[in-house]
Design a protein around this motif. Structure first.
Motif, PDB file in Angstrom:
ATOM      1  N   ALA A 247       4.650   7.299 -12.810  1.00 41.61           N
ATOM      2  CA  ALA A 247       4.003   6.901 -14.066  1.00 41.61           C
ATOM      3  C   ALA A 247       3.459   8.185 -14.673  1.00 41.61           C
ATOM      4  O   ALA A 247       2.327   8.589 -14.411  1.00 41.61           O
ATOM      5  N   ALA A 248       4.304   8.846 -15.442  1.00 38.02           N
ATOM      6  CA  ALA A 248       3.951  10.154 -15.994  1.00 38.02           C
ATOM      7  C   ALA A 248       4.009  10.098 -17.513  1.00 38.02           C
ATOM      8  O   ALA A 248       4.803   9.340 -18.085  1.00 38.02           O
ATOM      9  N   SER A 249       3.158  10.882 -18.151  1.00 38.33           N
ATOM     10  CA  SER A 249       3.129  10.983 -19.611  1.00 38.33           C
ATOM     11  C   SER A 249       2.976   9.590 -20.219  1.00 38.33           C
ATOM     12  O   SER A 249       1.970   8.926 -19.995  1.00 38.33           O
ATOM     13  N   GLY A 250       3.980   9.117 -20.980  1.00 36.36           N
ATOM     14  CA  GLY A 250       3.882   7.787 -21.562  1.00 36.36           C
ATOM     15  C   GLY A 250       3.744   6.693 -20.524  1.00 36.36           C
ATOM     16  O   GLY A 250       3.160   5.637 -20.792  1.00 36.36           O
TER      17      GLY A 250
ATOM     18  N   ILE B   4      -0.332  14.298 -18.407  1.00 33.05           N
ATOM     19  CA  ILE B   4      -1.002  13.913 -19.652  1.00 33.05           C
ATOM     20  C   ILE B   4      -0.868  15.071 -20.638  1.00 33.05           C
ATOM     21  O   ILE B   4      -1.687  15.998 -20.668  1.00 33.05           O
ATOM     22  N   GLY B   5       0.172  15.040 -21.404  1.00 30.99           N
ATOM     23  CA  GLY B   5       0.440  16.102 -22.349  1.00 30.99           C
ATOM     24  C   GLY B   5       1.482  15.652 -23.349  1.00 30.99           C
ATOM     25  O   GLY B   5       2.031  14.559 -23.252  1.00 30.99           O
ATOM     26  N   VAL B   6       1.764  16.507 -24.332  1.00 35.15           N
ATOM     27  CA  VAL B   6       2.728  16.192 -25.379  1.00 35.15           C
ATOM     28  C   VAL B   6       3.636  17.404 -25.548  1.00 35.15           C
ATOM     29  O   VAL B   6       3.164  18.549 -25.492  1.00 35.15           O
ATOM     30  N   LEU B   7       4.907  17.161 -25.755  1.00 34.22           N
ATOM     31  CA  LEU B   7       5.821  18.286 -25.954  1.00 34.22           C
ATOM     32  C   LEU B   7       6.844  17.965 -27.033  1.00 34.22           C
ATOM     33  O   LEU B   7       7.110  16.798 -27.340  1.00 34.22           O
TER      34      LEU B   7
ATOM     35  N   ALA C  14      -5.953  16.496 -18.038  1.00 38.90           N
ATOM     36  CA  ALA C  14      -5.120  16.394 -19.244  1.00 38.90           C
ATOM     37  C   ALA C  14      -4.480  17.732 -19.595  1.00 38.90           C
ATOM     38  O   ALA C  14      -4.485  18.165 -20.739  1.00 38.90           O
ATOM     39  N   THR C  15      -3.924  18.382 -18.597  1.00 38.77           N
ATOM     40  CA  THR C  15      -3.316  19.703 -18.771  1.00 38.77           C
ATOM     41  C   THR C  15      -1.794  19.651 -18.795  1.00 38.77           C
ATOM     42  O   THR C  15      -1.145  20.691 -18.924  1.00 38.77           O
ATOM     43  N   GLY C  16      -1.243  18.453 -18.673  1.00 37.36           N
ATOM     44  CA  GLY C  16       0.205  18.322 -18.593  1.00 37.36           C
ATOM     45  C   GLY C  16       0.729  18.376 -17.165  1.00 37.36           C
ATOM     46  O   GLY C  16       1.917  18.170 -16.931  1.00 37.36           O
ATOM     47  N   GLU C  17      -0.158  18.655 -16.206  1.00 34.08           N
ATOM     48  CA  GLU C  17       0.258  18.686 -14.791  1.00 34.08           C
ATOM     49  C   GLU C  17       0.437  17.265 -14.264  1.00 34.08           C
ATOM     50  O   GLU C  17      -0.065  16.298 -14.840  1.00 34.08           O
TER      51      GLU C  17
END
Length: 336
Positions: free
Chosen positions: A169-172, A194-197, A268-271
């Motif tokens: 369960a990553a990102s979205g 938790i990040g956006v790219l 919330a660093t994208g890790e």
């Protein structure tokens, strides 16, 4: 010989005419059926009693392992136990609805999720609970945002919501999971990201090398920032960066609403982290597989797995398969 060919040709023409006429009649009948309110879309709601499924598995094992005499005694005792339970039961048992959400880049299962959530809300009772088993590596913001909003509908009506993550369960996917009252995950499930790219190739230099001009005309200063074929500017890059930061802020605000104790500056660093690490960070609440959760709940609760399947055209099924394959590759990449 020529007469024979002429007759054969006439026969084929007549046959073709009959086939076309039948086809037209069938199409007209289908349209008439739709016009009268009939449905040929093939949409279907399926409800599976997991309690009975577990019981049948147990019974099959005992039938294989026990002697015939011992097995007959087991069946007799089981019938007696069920009768006693049904007689002593004065109130309806609590219900736990189980939904599987297997995500892809566009969260295409959100269409079925909307129907299943609405179905539960139409017949909700006090004490009802929902378990959503999520396997989702993320994807487009608006689609996953809608999926999370569907789960929020359950909480808004006071239905206790649990999310179980056995794989990812990553990102979205985490955007959806964080809505739950409780999140459980397997020890090595992938949690977070938790990040956006945004990423895209740029072919401007390739086109320029081959003498190909590319023109892009817009009305509105920021109608388009970065492009695939035009020359990108630093100003456009900065604008896109700002848009990503804004979306990231919305992502964090949404998580903060449902998990206020979470240290977003830390996570919330994208890790991403695995299940046992995610517990320590507060991303999830406990280490537990969905199998153990359901097996424990089956002792006191009616477990009803809901599935909704909508009819799809062949081309839609093909596209869905391709999207699923891409999502699988993305999940494998995240797992590495």
């Amino acid at each position: 010989m020529i007469d024979l060919l002429l007759q054969y040709g006439l026969f084929l023409a007549k046959t073709l005419t009959v086939v076309v006429a039948i086809a037209l009649l069938m199409m007209a009948a289908v349209r008439a059926r739709r016009g009268m309110g009939g449905s040929d879309d093939g949409d279907r709601l399926e409800i599976l009693d997991l309690n009975e499924r577990y019981k049948s598995l147990e019974q099959a094992l005992k039938e294989s392992c026990l002697s015939k005499k011992a097995y007959r005694a087991y069946v007799k005792a089981e019938r007696k136990r069920r009768k006693a339970r049904d007689k002593a039961q004065t109130e309806e048992r609590q219900r736990l609805f189980v939904i599987d959400f297997n995500g892809d880049l566009r969260a295409t299962e959100v269409a079925a999720l909307r129907v299943l959530v609405t179905t539960i809300l139409l017949d909700r009772r006090d004490g009802d609970q929902v378990l959503v088993r999520i396997e989702n590596a993320g994807g487009t913001v608006h689609e996953h945002g809608l999926a999370a909003s569907q789960l929020a509908r359950l909480r808004a009506k006071g239905i206790h919501l649990t999310v179980a993550v056995d794989k990812v369960a990553a990102s979205g996917g985490y955007l959806m999971a964080c809505v739950a009252d409780r999140i459980v995950a397997a020890p090595f499930a992938v949690i977070g990201s938790i990040g956006v790219l945004a990423e895209l190739p740029n072919f401007h230099r390739l086109l320029e090398r081959h003498g190909v001009d590319f023109e892009l005309h817009t009305a509105g200063e920021y109608k388009r920032t970065l492009t695939l074929f035009g020359e990108n500017t630093d100003a456009a890059r900065e604008k896109l960066k700002g848009q990503l930061e804004d979306t990231h802020g919305l992502f964090k605000d949404f998580i903060r609403e449902y998990r206020p104790a979470l240290d977003l500056e830390r996570v919330a660093t994208g890790e991403y982290w695995h299940g046992s690490q995610a517990v320590a960070l507060g991303l999830i609440d406990a280490i537990q597989t969905s199998d153990d959760l359901l097996l424990t709940a089956s002792e006191t609760t009616d477990l009803l797995q809901l599935k909704y399947s909508a009819h799809k055209k062949p081309i839609e099924r093909l596209l869905a398969s391709l999207q699923s394959a891409v999502a699988g590759r993305l999940a494998a990449w995240v797992g590495r």
